[in-house]
Design a protein around this motif. Structure first.
Motif, PDB file in Angstrom:
ATOM      1  N   LYS A 164       0.716  -1.324  -0.224  1.00 32.10           N
ATOM      2  CA  LYS A 164       0.029   0.094  -0.031  1.00 32.10           C
ATOM      3  C   LYS A 164       0.964   1.286   0.229  1.00 32.10           C
ATOM      4  CE  LYS A 164      -3.857   1.682   2.674  1.00 32.10           C
ATOM      5  NZ  LYS A 164      -4.492   2.145   3.884  1.00 32.10           N
ATOM      6  N   TYR A 165       1.690   0.859   0.562  1.00 32.56           N
ATOM      7  CA  TYR A 165       2.604   3.119   0.943  1.00 32.56           C
ATOM      8  C   TYR A 165       3.504   2.593  -0.714  1.00 32.56           C
ATOM      9  CZ  TYR A 165       7.390   4.260   1.790  1.00 32.56           C
ATOM     10  OH  TYR A 165       7.935   5.964   1.886  1.00 32.56           O
ATOM     11  N   LEU A 166       3.607   1.620  -1.495  1.00 30.06           N
ATOM     12  CA  LEU A 166       4.641   1.515  -2.264  1.00 30.06           C
ATOM     13  C   LEU A 166       3.523   2.163  -3.903  1.00 30.06           C
ATOM     14  CD1 LEU A 166       6.838  -1.453  -2.633  1.00 30.06           C
ATOM     15  CD2 LEU A 166       7.792   0.639  -2.307  1.00 30.06           C
ATOM     16  N   LYS A 167       2.377   2.037  -3.466  1.00 33.70           N
ATOM     17  CA  LYS A 167       1.612   2.628  -4.135  1.00 33.70           C
ATOM     18  C   LYS A 167       1.522   4.082  -4.448  1.00 33.70           C
ATOM     19  CE  LYS A 167      -3.172   1.814  -6.265  1.00 33.70           C
ATOM     20  NZ  LYS A 167      -3.701   3.169  -5.791  1.00 33.70           N
ATOM     21  N   LYS A 168       1.371   4.540  -3.191  1.00 35.76           N
ATOM     22  CA  LYS A 168       1.580   5.980  -2.076  1.00 35.76           C
ATOM     23  C   LYS A 168       2.355   6.286  -3.128  1.00 35.76           C
ATOM     24  CE  LYS A 168      -2.130   4.894   1.191  1.00 35.76           C
ATOM     25  NZ  LYS A 168      -1.575   5.238   2.621  1.00 35.76           N
ATOM     26  N   LEU A 169       3.419   5.923  -2.825  1.00 36.84           N
ATOM     27  CA  LEU A 169       4.652   6.232  -2.951  1.00 36.84           C
ATOM     28  C   LEU A 169       4.990   6.856  -4.777  1.00 36.84           C
ATOM     29  CD1 LEU A 169       7.517   7.339  -2.450  1.00 36.84           C
ATOM     30  CD2 LEU A 169       8.442   5.139  -2.929  1.00 36.84           C
ATOM     31  N   PHE A 170       4.494   5.466  -5.679  1.00 35.84           N
ATOM     32  CA  PHE A 170       4.241   5.457  -7.102  1.00 35.84           C
ATOM     33  C   PHE A 170       3.239   6.344  -7.616  1.00 35.84           C
ATOM     34  CE2 PHE A 170       5.649   0.472  -7.272  1.00 35.84           C
ATOM     35  CZ  PHE A 170       6.853   1.475  -6.638  1.00 35.84           C
ATOM     36  N   GLU A 171       1.875   6.693  -7.209  1.00 34.19           N
ATOM     37  CA  GLU A 171       1.451   7.964  -6.620  1.00 34.19           C
ATOM     38  C   GLU A 171       1.583   9.272  -7.035  1.00 34.19           C
ATOM     39  OE1 GLU A 171      -1.906   7.233  -4.387  1.00 34.19           O
ATOM     40  OE2 GLU A 171      -2.885   5.683  -5.934  1.00 34.19           O
ATOM     41  N   ASP A 172       2.823   9.540  -6.077  1.00 33.55           N
ATOM     42  CA  ASP A 172       3.491  10.877  -5.834  1.00 33.55           C
ATOM     43  C   ASP A 172       4.285  11.210  -6.947  1.00 33.55           C
ATOM     44  OD1 ASP A 172       2.460  11.249  -3.527  1.00 33.55           O
ATOM     45  OD2 ASP A 172       4.049  11.147  -2.513  1.00 33.55           O
ATOM     46  N   TYR A 173       5.058  10.309  -7.282  1.00 33.12           N
ATOM     47  CA  TYR A 173       5.713   9.855  -8.645  1.00 33.12           C
ATOM     48  C   TYR A 173       5.144  10.016 -10.115  1.00 33.12           C
ATOM     49  CZ  TYR A 173      10.025  10.977  -5.760  1.00 33.12           C
ATOM     50  OH  TYR A 173      10.323  10.878  -4.995  1.00 33.12           O
ATOM     51  N   ASN A 174       4.010  10.439  -9.884  1.00 34.94           N
ATOM     52  CA  ASN A 174       3.448  10.124 -11.020  1.00 34.94           C
ATOM     53  C   ASN A 174       3.029   8.417 -11.712  1.00 34.94           C
ATOM     54  OD1 ASN A 174       1.907  12.444 -10.358  1.00 34.94           O
ATOM     55  ND2 ASN A 174       3.942  13.987 -11.011  1.00 34.94           N
ATOM     56  N   LEU A 175       3.711   8.076 -11.862  1.00 33.54           N
ATOM     57  CA  LEU A 175       3.808   6.293 -11.565  1.00 33.54           C
ATOM     58  C   LEU A 175       2.578   5.714 -12.479  1.00 33.54           C
ATOM     59  CD1 LEU A 175       7.276   5.719 -10.316  1.00 33.54           C
ATOM     60  CD2 LEU A 175       7.336   6.782 -12.280  1.00 33.54           C
ATOM     61  N   GLU A 176       1.625   5.985 -12.532  1.00 33.11           N
ATOM     62  CA  GLU A 176       0.751   5.592 -12.764  1.00 33.11           C
ATOM     63  C   GLU A 176       0.327   4.109 -12.165  1.00 33.11           C
ATOM     64  OE1 GLU A 176      -1.108   6.236 -16.738  1.00 33.11           O
ATOM     65  OE2 GLU A 176       1.060   7.236 -16.632  1.00 33.11           O
ATOM     66  N   PRO A 177       0.216   4.323 -11.077  1.00 33.58           N
ATOM     67  CA  PRO A 177       0.519   2.546 -10.066  1.00 33.58           C
ATOM     68  C   PRO A 177      -0.635   1.624  -9.673  1.00 33.58           C
ATOM     69  CG  PRO A 177       0.331   4.348  -8.553  1.00 33.58           C
ATOM     70  CD  PRO A 177       0.279   5.188  -9.555  1.00 33.58           C
ATOM     71  N   ARG A 178      -0.602   0.556  -9.932  1.00 27.94           N
ATOM     72  CA  ARG A 178      -1.755  -0.151 -10.404  1.00 27.94           C
ATOM     73  C   ARG A 178      -1.468  -1.662  -8.369  1.00 27.94           C
ATOM     74  NH1 ARG A 178      -3.739  -4.854 -14.461  1.00 27.94           N
ATOM     75  NH2 ARG A 178      -5.196  -5.840 -13.076  1.00 27.94           N
ATOM     76  N   GLY A 179      -2.240  -1.841  -8.214  1.00 26.64           N
ATOM     77  CA  GLY A 179      -2.322  -2.578  -6.866  1.00 26.64           C
ATOM     78  C   GLY A 179      -2.189  -3.924  -7.183  1.00 26.64           C
TER      79      GLY A 179
END
Length: 287
Positions: A154-169
């Motif tokens: 969950k933390y990594l998904k939020k991190l990737f969101e902060d960097y605009n990396l379009e994460p998928r869980g």
């Protein structure tokens, strides 16, 4: 002219210290080079005889939303890199981040990005201190290893969101569990995240590499481990194998956050080391 109100301009005046005629700690030459690098404008050719603060005010008045927003966000990234964001100016910094991202067409805050159909920010504003604190909190998580693993995903998904990396869980496909995915420079990366006390062995790397290789010729992978990787894994994993993954430890992630390094640049450097040197475990300390 950028769509920015008087009070919003005043937030930036205060944040950048413009009331003295300066902009942050830039020299004349430094500010000229910085602005040219970011928006390809020679400020002293266009705005002769003006102070740095007056030049920035003219840019805000003369240029469009995206150009102005990008420059303001880049100045804020400069503040982060130079350690200029303090407890005293943090609230104003957040207000300015929201304004800058609105100008470039993205409605986000400092802490979290919001995916919209508007153009994506190429200048993420990241609260490094908050992310580092959250990462440390996972380390002191008192629940089961499985729950810490879920918290880490969950933390990594939020991190990737902060960097605009379009994460998928995390998601499942037939016969496989994928911890998540993200997009870096228009390339898809699968994610494997392990928060265990045992070092990752060769078998784990082989399995994840096969997952990645079986998807497509352009899919890549990132394996992040709390406890690192065994010596055997690092020594023998690449033997006779087409490696499609790069490795990172939680300790490296913590170093990147504490030094306020751009995560996308760190990851890009690791990927480049794999492509150019065949090094799938390039340390952040040697990038």
């Amino acid at each position: 002219m950028a769509n920015i109100e008087y009070i919003e301009k005043d937030y930036f005046e205060e944040l950048f210290g413009m009331r003295t005629g300066y902009v942050l700690d830039f020299s004349n030459r430094g500010f000229q080079e910085f602005v040219f690098e970011k928006i390809h404008l020679d400020i002293y050719a266009k705005y002769q005889g003006l102070s740095k603060a007056k030049i920035l005010r003219r840019i805000i008045s003369d240029y469009d939303n995206v150009t102005v927003g990008k420059l303001l966000l880049e100045l804020m990234r400069y503040m982060q890199a130079k350690g200029m964001v303090t407890d005293e100016n943090k609230a104003n910094f957040q207000k300015c981040a929201e304004i800058g991202n609105r100008l470039i067409g993205k409605n986000v805050t400092v802490k979290r990005s919001a995916q919209t159909s508007s153009p994506k920010s190429t200048v993420p504003i990241v609260d490094y201190d908050s992310l580092l604190k959250e990462l440390k909190n996972i380390s002191s998580h008192s629940d089961t290893p499985q729950s810490r693993g879920f918290a880490f995903e969950k933390y990594l998904k939020k991190l990737f969101e902060d960097y605009n990396l379009e994460p998928r869980g995390s998601f499942k496909i037939v016969g496989e569990q994928i911890d998540g995915s993200f997009i870096l420079h228009n390339e898809v990366y699968l994610l494997e995240a392990k928060w265990t006390n045992k070092k990752i062995d060769k078998a784990d790397l082989v399995v994840f590499n096969e997952k990645v290789s079986s998807k497509s010729g352009f899919t890549r992978g990132l394996f992040i481990s709390f406890s690192g990787f065994s010596d055997e894994a690092l020594t023998t994993f690449a033997n006779g194998r087409n490696v499609r993954i790069v490795l990172m430890t939680v300790q490296e992630l913590a170093i990147a956050l504490s030094r306020k390094l751009d995560f996308t640049k760190v990851l890009s450097a690791k990927v480049r080391a794999l492509a150019e040197e065949g090094d799938f475990n390039k340390s952040i300390l040697s990038l």
